[in-house]
Scaffold this motif. Structure first.
Motif, PDB file in Angstrom:
ATOM      1  N   VAL A 122       0.863  -1.181   0.000  1.00 39.18           N
ATOM      2  CA  VAL A 122       0.000   0.000   0.000  1.00 39.18           C
ATOM      3  C   VAL A 122       0.902   1.233   0.000  1.00 39.18           C
ATOM      4  N   VAL A 123       0.648   2.158  -0.898  1.00 34.96           N
ATOM      5  CA  VAL A 123       1.423   3.396  -0.991  1.00 34.96           C
ATOM      6  C   VAL A 123       0.577   4.545  -0.447  1.00 34.96           C
ATOM      7  N   LEU A 124       1.177   5.298   0.474  1.00 34.36           N
ATOM      8  CA  LEU A 124       0.496   6.441   1.078  1.00 34.36           C
ATOM      9  C   LEU A 124       1.186   7.719   0.643  1.00 34.36           C
ATOM     10  N   SER A 125       0.378   8.709   0.312  1.00 33.55           N
ATOM     11  CA  SER A 125       0.911  10.025  -0.032  1.00 33.55           C
ATOM     12  C   SER A 125      -0.135  11.061   0.335  1.00 33.55           C
ATOM     13  N   GLY A 126       0.255  12.300   0.256  1.00 39.24           N
ATOM     14  CA  GLY A 126      -0.690  13.375   0.515  1.00 39.24           C
ATOM     15  C   GLY A 126      -1.272  13.295   1.919  1.00 39.24           C
ATOM     16  N   ASP A 127      -2.607  13.395   2.021  1.00 36.82           N
ATOM     17  CA  ASP A 127      -3.281  13.405   3.316  1.00 36.82           C
ATOM     18  C   ASP A 127      -3.073  12.083   4.076  1.00 36.82           C
ATOM     19  N   LYS A 128      -3.092  10.984   3.360  1.00 39.31           N
ATOM     20  CA  LYS A 128      -2.892   9.699   4.029  1.00 39.31           C
ATOM     21  C   LYS A 128      -1.499   9.601   4.638  1.00 39.31           C
ATOM     22  N   LEU A 129      -0.503  10.181   3.955  1.00 42.80           N
ATOM     23  CA  LEU A 129       0.851  10.186   4.503  1.00 42.80           C
ATOM     24  C   LEU A 129       0.914  11.030   5.765  1.00 42.80           C
ATOM     25  N   ASN A 130       0.274  12.191   5.755  1.00 38.54           N
ATOM     26  CA  ASN A 130       0.243  13.036   6.956  1.00 38.54           C
ATOM     27  C   ASN A 130      -0.466  12.330   8.111  1.00 38.54           C
ATOM     28  N   THR A 131      -1.516  11.595   7.778  1.00 39.13           N
ATOM     29  CA  THR A 131      -2.224  10.829   8.828  1.00 39.13           C
ATOM     30  C   THR A 131      -1.299   9.804   9.459  1.00 39.13           C
ATOM     31  N   LEU A 132      -0.496   9.153   8.640  1.00 37.97           N
ATOM     32  CA  LEU A 132       0.466   8.180   9.183  1.00 37.97           C
ATOM     33  C   LEU A 132       1.405   8.848  10.173  1.00 37.97           C
ATOM     34  N   PHE A 133       1.951  10.009   9.813  1.00 35.10           N
ATOM     35  CA  PHE A 133       2.879  10.699  10.699  1.00 35.10           C
ATOM     36  C   PHE A 133       2.189  11.182  11.979  1.00 35.10           C
ATOM     37  N   ASN A 134       0.919  11.529  11.880  1.00 33.36           N
ATOM     38  CA  ASN A 134       0.201  12.077  13.044  1.00 33.36           C
ATOM     39  C   ASN A 134      -0.386  10.997  13.950  1.00 33.36           C
ATOM     40  N   SER A 135      -0.365   9.752  13.523  1.00 37.61           N
ATOM     41  CA  SER A 135      -1.003   8.676  14.302  1.00 37.61           C
ATOM     42  C   SER A 135      -0.127   8.243  15.470  1.00 37.61           C
ATOM     43  N   LYS A 136      -0.787   7.882  16.578  1.00 38.53           N
ATOM     44  CA  LYS A 136      -0.093   7.408  17.777  1.00 38.53           C
ATOM     45  C   LYS A 136      -0.395   5.950  18.090  1.00 38.53           C
ATOM     46  N   LYS A 137      -1.398   5.409  17.440  1.00 37.53           N
ATOM     47  CA  LYS A 137      -1.778   4.010  17.675  1.00 37.53           C
ATOM     48  C   LYS A 137      -2.024   3.326  16.338  1.00 37.53           C
ATOM     49  N   ILE A 138      -1.769   2.015  16.323  1.00 33.13           N
ATOM     50  CA  ILE A 138      -2.161   1.200  15.180  1.00 33.13           C
ATOM     51  C   ILE A 138      -3.000   0.044  15.715  1.00 33.13           C
ATOM     52  N   ILE A 139      -4.125  -0.192  15.079  1.00 31.96           N
ATOM     53  CA  ILE A 139      -5.080  -1.199  15.539  1.00 31.96           C
ATOM     54  C   ILE A 139      -5.187  -2.280  14.475  1.00 31.96           C
ATOM     55  N   PHE A 140      -5.118  -3.524  14.928  1.00 33.85           N
ATOM     56  CA  PHE A 140      -5.299  -4.661  14.027  1.00 33.85           C
ATOM     57  C   PHE A 140      -6.628  -5.334  14.352  1.00 33.85           C
ATOM     58  N   ALA A 141      -7.387  -5.668  13.315  1.00 33.30           N
ATOM     59  CA  ALA A 141      -8.662  -6.376  13.505  1.00 33.30           C
ATOM     60  C   ALA A 141      -8.768  -7.463  12.451  1.00 33.30           C
ATOM     61  N   ALA A 142      -9.246  -8.623  12.901  1.00 31.42           N
ATOM     62  CA  ALA A 142      -9.475  -9.735  11.973  1.00 31.42           C
ATOM     63  C   ALA A 142     -10.830 -10.339  12.277  1.00 31.42           C
ATOM     64  N   LYS A 143     -11.701 -10.324  11.280  1.00 37.26           N
ATOM     65  CA  LYS A 143     -13.023 -10.926  11.437  1.00 37.26           C
ATOM     66  C   LYS A 143     -12.990 -12.299  10.797  1.00 37.26           C
ATOM     67  N   LEU A 144     -13.113 -13.327  11.632  1.00 37.05           N
ATOM     68  CA  LEU A 144     -12.920 -14.706  11.199  1.00 37.05           C
ATOM     69  C   LEU A 144     -14.246 -15.396  10.939  1.00 37.05           C
ATOM     70  N   SER A 145     -14.257 -16.244   9.948  1.00 37.34           N
ATOM     71  CA  SER A 145     -15.399 -17.110   9.682  1.00 37.34           C
ATOM     72  C   SER A 145     -14.848 -18.441   9.215  1.00 37.34           C
ATOM     73  N   THR A 146     -15.242 -19.512   9.893  1.00 33.19           N
ATOM     74  CA  THR A 146     -14.710 -20.811   9.527  1.00 33.19           C
ATOM     75  C   THR A 146     -15.049 -21.140   8.085  1.00 33.19           C
ATOM     76  N   SER A 147     -14.202 -21.963   7.514  1.00 34.57           N
ATOM     77  CA  SER A 147     -14.358 -22.275   6.098  1.00 34.57           C
ATOM     78  C   SER A 147     -15.725 -22.877   5.810  1.00 34.57           C
ATOM     79  N   GLU A 148     -16.164 -22.737   4.607  1.00 36.28           N
ATOM     80  CA  GLU A 148     -17.476 -23.195   4.146  1.00 36.28           C
ATOM     81  C   GLU A 148     -18.593 -22.512   4.914  1.00 36.28           C
ATOM     82  N   GLN A 149     -18.434 -21.190   5.103  1.00 36.07           N
ATOM     83  CA  GLN A 149     -19.459 -20.344   5.734  1.00 36.07           C
ATOM     84  C   GLN A 149     -19.876 -20.832   7.118  1.00 36.07           C
TER      85      GLN A 149
END
Length: 529
Positions: free
Chosen positions: A475-502
């Motif tokens: 993923v390439v960030l530039s412009g406003d998204k790049l400034n957001t990266l520099f201004n951020s203090k936290k990074i959040i990871f989320a994974a929504k899991l669903s077992t195979s075959e629905q």
């Protein structure tokens, strides 16, 4: 579970500092001018979000089978009243009347005595046949009324009431009252005495007692026959132990309520378990068998109750302890073969309520029982939820610190995500940038790059995954998204899991399952020269 994963991965804090001007490195007077495009790259995250870390950091109680299969356990322990509030010794009242005739011809200072035999019957509150009692507290009280006009002494002898092997013998002095009827009171503590009873008629508790009335003839005339009324009371008896048969008492175990946070989590839409279990472990230190009556056994969610149904409920009988400081341990396990427990837990309740009452000697008959002052019944309710089943819409989340210092001249940032999924579940993953208060500022992965396919699942009965699926995204960030990266203090990871075959295919979750997370940052900047 308010937060299903806690501290599951460590974010490497990166600070990129450029303190010198690039023109200072070269002889700028010999260069006509132009642009220099250096790149600066560094790893940002390298971690593995694993089930083993869940066990280590979770406030829940997890267990792991030898093969690594995980189970979540909820437990609640409750107890009954102790025996002193169950098997009680009621106060006893025994009244006797004696007629005393002095021998003729007595002169002052002569003495005589009469001995009267009493067979006191101790009456229980529940048809008990008591063999012995080792008394903890209690008293034997006397009220003696007589019209004997000479000094006298009443001696109480109870051969089968002993303290350290010494027979109970007590004297009660009765002064002369000149012929008027008068009353004397006396009280004797029974602490540490042992009483042993006989059952001559098969259904009584006899304790032989002798009343010896000794009279010292005085200056008054002989007014025989004399009367003596003896009122005895045994009060407030408690015991260290008691042996005999104690009949059928009914008493309660404290009501228990067991919360289940697995189903009280806004990140969980549905979970379907294949093999949940409820273990009711009873520990009985009464020396008598007990039938457990499940007055209440149900689960609840949002005010809706669902009762347990089981063939076990009509026959919950626990054995007697064999000696002091021992317990009879009886375990009843409710599973899918003998109850509706699968339906119970796929109802996804948030608590279970259980309330028991107890009946002693449920089969009747005459048994050899005993109780100690600290005898109780304990119940340990344990819900075991093996991670074996089907899940839908199950979200994992975590967060960490982020500190990337803004560098002058940076025109873009390249984020390289390398993810590997060992779970038997497809995952829609996302990384979020947030401020110090966890307010989300932006997301990093485009929609078409969020799907992380599940690992392949092996055959039953293990259902182990193999060959994890890898995914690399840039993923390439530039412009406003790049400034957001520099201004951020936290990074959040989320994974929504669903077992195979629905969510229709059965899977098992093992401790070594996880998601490998590698994230590298590359800064591209432009410098004039």
């Amino acid at each position: 579970m308010k937060k299903f994963f806690k501290n599951l991965f460590v974010l490497v804090v990166i600070s990129l500092l450029v303190n010198s001007c690039y023109k200072d490195r070269f002889s700028t007077d010999k260069i006509a001018g132009g642009e220099w495009n250096p790149d600066l790259a560094a790893p940002l995250i390298k971690s593995k979000l694993t089930m083993a870390q869940i066990i280590e950091n979770s406030s829940e109680i997890w267990s792991e089978n030898p093969d690594g299969l995980l189970s979540l356990t909820y437990r609640q322990k409750d107890s009954s009243q102790n025996s002193l509030n169950v098997v009680t010794i009621p106060d006893q009242f025994i009244d006797s009347n004696f007629r005393i005739v002095l021998p003729s011809g007595m002169i002052p200072n002569d003495s005589t005595y009469r001995i009267f035999n009493l067979d006191a019957n101790i009456v229980g509150s529940n048809g008990e046949l008591v063999d012995s009692i080792f008394v903890k507290h209690g008293s034997l009280d006397f009220e003696i009324t007589t019209n004997i006009n000479h000094e006298s002494t009443v001696q109480i002898i109870i051969p089968e009431l002993t303290r350290y092997g010494v027979t109970f013998i007590q004297n009660i002095k009765i002064p002369s009252a000149g012929g008027a009827s008068h009353t004397v009171l006396a009280s004797f503590p029974l602490n540490l005495y042992t009483a042993r009873f006989q059952h001559p008629n098969g259904n009584d508790n006899k304790l032989s007692e002798f009343v010896k009335v000794m009279v010292k003839f005085g200056p008054h005339p002989d007014n025989s026959p004399y009367n003596m009324y003896v009122k005895q009371s045994v009060r407030n008896v408690t015991y260290y132990n008691a042996y005999g048969y104690f009949g059928q008492y009914n008493f309660n175990i404290d009501q228990g309520s067991l919360g289940m946070s697995l189903f009280d989590n806004s990140t969980i839409d549905q979970i379907f378990l294949e093999d949940p279990k409820l273990h009711l472990k009873f520990y009985n230190s009464f020396g008598l068998p007990i039938k457990i009556n499940m007055d209440e056994l149900y689960v609840e969610k949002d005010g809706i109750k669902k009762n347990f149904i089981s063939t076990l409920l009509s026959n919950l009988v626990i054995g007697a302890a064999t000696s002091q400081k021992t317990f009879d341990t009886t375990v009843f396990t409710f599973d899918k073969s003998n109850s509706n427990i699968v339906d119970i837990f796929n109802f996804q309740p948030t608590k279970m309520v259980f309330k028991e009452s107890c009946t002693t000697n449920p089969a009747g008959g005459i048994n050899n029982n005993f109780v100690f002052d600290n005898s109780k019944v304990y119940v340990d309710a344990e819900i075991e939820l093996p991670m074996y089943g089907r899940t839908l819409n199950f979200t994992l989340k975590d967060s960490g610190d982020l500190n990337i210092e803004k560098v002058a001249g940076v025109k873009s940032a390249e984020l390289r995500f390398n993810l590997s999924n060992m779970f038997p579940a497809d995952a829609y993953v996302q990384f979020y940038l947030a401020d110090s208060n966890y307010v989300i500022l932006d997301s990093l992965l485009p929609y078409n790059e969020q799907l992380l396919i599940s690992a392949l699942v092996g055959p039953p009965p293990e259902y182990r995954t193999y060959s994890p699926l890898n995914k690399t995204t840039v993923v390439v960030l530039s412009g406003d998204k790049l400034n957001t990266l520099f201004n951020s203090k936290k990074i959040i990871f989320a994974a929504k899991l669903s077992t195979s075959e629905q969510g229709q295919k059965v899977v098992k979750i093992y401790s070594d399952y996880g998601i490998d997370i590698k994230l590298a940052l590359k800064l591209n900047y432009l410098s004039d020269f």
